[in-house]
Design a protein around this motif. Structure first.
Motif, short mmCIF file in Angstrom:
data_model
loop_
_atom_site.label_atom_id
_atom_site.label_comp_id
_atom_site.label_asym_id
_atom_site.label_seq_id
_atom_site.Cartn_x
_atom_site.Cartn_y
_atom_site.Cartn_z
N PRO A 45 34.52 -52.57 62.58
CA PRO A 45 34.56 -51.61 63.70
C PRO A 45 33.40 -51.84 64.67
O PRO A 45 32.36 -52.36 64.30
N GLY A 46 33.63 -51.45 65.90
CA GLY A 46 32.58 -51.60 66.91
C GLY A 46 33.14 -52.21 68.18
O GLY A 46 34.21 -52.82 68.20
N ALA A 47 32.39 -52.06 69.24
CA ALA A 47 32.83 -52.54 70.55
C ALA A 47 32.76 -54.05 70.62
O ALA A 47 31.89 -54.69 70.02
N MET A 48 33.67 -54.63 71.38
CA MET A 48 33.65 -56.07 71.63
C MET A 48 32.63 -56.36 72.73
O MET A 48 32.34 -55.52 73.59
N THR A 49 32.07 -57.56 72.72
CA THR A 49 31.10 -57.95 73.73
C THR A 49 31.77 -58.06 75.10
O THR A 49 32.76 -58.80 75.24
#
Length: 430
Positions: A45-49
């Motif tokens: 999980p987490g935002a993409m660059t």
């Protein structure tokens, strides 16, 4: 250059940490010991660059493995069942052995007539992958976007493809999909390189593997759990083969609907599960990785696929709205393609198999059921000549062994030059 250096440092740190944690990871999640039978894990999980310079996603090139399936061979279920049933008739099983026989019978019945087929979980995995792809890169799938999908001619791959296309169509009814599964495309979708296959396990490499496995026996204790008569086992049972069969069934339960009711992990210790994985990890590396013991050339079995990916990307980049190219096959393509590309350092050459895991070559991080490689392309507009892309392994941002000043993104011109030269160099030596 500084971004490239930082990316390399991060990769080395992650590989080092990963090598130290494999035993711990497996003890915390026994399913990881399954290698290629691992059910697809959700991406981290987490935002993409964010992409640099106002560039937007416009095309995806993808190769994915089919989703969760039943075991492929009839003997994978029948052989352990027959051995235990015969021992039961002879009164040679323990109470645990008889209980294991009942569990094997139930699993065998569940897979009856469905050997190698996609399970309901496998179908859900691909619908979820398609949904995340759509949500992450909505620009690519907007309006009457074109999606060209191809599968190998194996039914579990075809159904994996259809589940992704059905999900994309449900999300956008205007989407324009084409799908095919034909022998015509198997030269790159599932290439059988007979010449390289013959070089896969030369005698010296086979002996290294046998010696490695002998150093990590995992069957003796299990026989005492299942059988109450040692003499019977010595006379009638190939203990090592039975143990391997039971471990394979135990590994694959996570892919079936019976996973909520049945397990076989309880007949193994955590150490045995880890050691079984360890041996399988080496086998997969030696047969599909850049292993020096067989010349380090096995990843080039996927040179036709890589060349096709490059050619189709070049054609799609020339279009104002290309959409996506989706391909569906097997782990025996995903793994060597990962090694050929050198994703996350998996092109490493290791001649001492005891060092393989320590260096970070960990198979379950590459090719679980539903494994996929995505190249996501970005540009400002159709006139933008500086096309960039990032590569995702199982939907997580990954690295490549080529220079970049925009990590984790790469310039497409650098990619195609590097890998076309790599393929050419190999073919000139053949």
């Amino acid at each position: 250059m500084r971004k490239t250096f930082i990316a390399a440092i991060i990769l080395l740190a992650s590989l080092s940490a990963g090598a130290q944690s494999v035993r711990k990871e497996i003890s915390e999640n026994l399913h990881l010991s399954a290698s290629n039978h691992l059910a697809y894990p959700n991406p981290i999980p987490g935002a993409m660059t964010p992409a640099p310079n106002n560039k937007k996603p416009f095309y995806i090139s993808h190769y994915g493995r089919h989703g969760s399936r039943f075991l492929i061979g009839r003997d994978e279920y029948d052989e352990p069942y027959d051995i235990l049933a015969k021992a039961d008739s002879a009164g040679a099983l323990t109470d645990t052995g008889r209980d294991v026989l009942k569990r094997i019978a139930a699993l065998r019945e569940e897979a009856s007539g469905r050997l190698g087929e996609l399970t309901p979980l496998g179908a859900r995995q691909h619908r979820d992958i398609a949904k995340r792809m759509y949500q992450r890169f909505p620009e690519i799938f907007a309006g009457n976007a074109n999606v060209d999908a191809k599968s190998t001619v194996v039914i579990r791959c075809i159904l994996s493809m259809e589940n992704e296309l059905l999900q994309l169509t449900a999300l956008n009814p205007e989407i324009n999909t084409r799908h095919d599964a034909s022998e015509h495309d198997m030269y790159y979708m599932n290439f059988n390189d007979k010449k390289l296959k013959k070089k896969r396990m030369p005698k010296n490499a086979e002996q290294v593997y046998k010696d490695f496995c002998k150093a990590y026996p995992t069957h003796a204790r299990l026989m005492t759990v299942l059988f109450g008569d040692t003499a019977y086992v010595n006379k009638n049972v190939n203990a090592e083969k039975l143990s391997d069969r039971l471990f394979k069934i135990a590994s694959n339960i996570q892919n079936c609907e019976s996973r909520s009711d049945i397990t076989l992990y309880d007949i193994f210790t955590d150490e045995e599960l880890y050691l079984n994985w360890k041996k399988n990890n080496v086998r997969w590396y030696m047969t599909y990785g850049a292993c020096p013991l067989n010349g380090g050339t096995q990843p080039f079995t996927q040179r036709n696929l890589l060349r096709r990916i490059i050619e189709e990307a070049d054609s799609c980049i020339a279009l104002p709205k290309p959409g996506a190219t989706l391909r569906f096959g097997h782990e025996t393509m995903v793994l060597p393609l990962t090694c050929l590309l050198g994703i996350n350092g998996y092109d490493m050459a290791v001649d001492d198999m005891e060092k393989l895991e320590k260096k970070g070559w960990v198979n379950y991080r590459i090719f679980p059921m539903g494994a996929n490689i995505q190249l996501v392309f970005y540009r400002e507009n159709p006139q933008d000549d500086d096309v960039i892309f990032k590569i995702l392994l199982n939907e997580n941002e990954a690295t490549l062994p080529i220079k970049t000043n925009i990590a984790p993104y790469y310039h497409w011109k650098d990619f195609r030059e590097y890998y076309l030269n790599k393929i050419k160099s190999f073919e000139l030596k053949e």
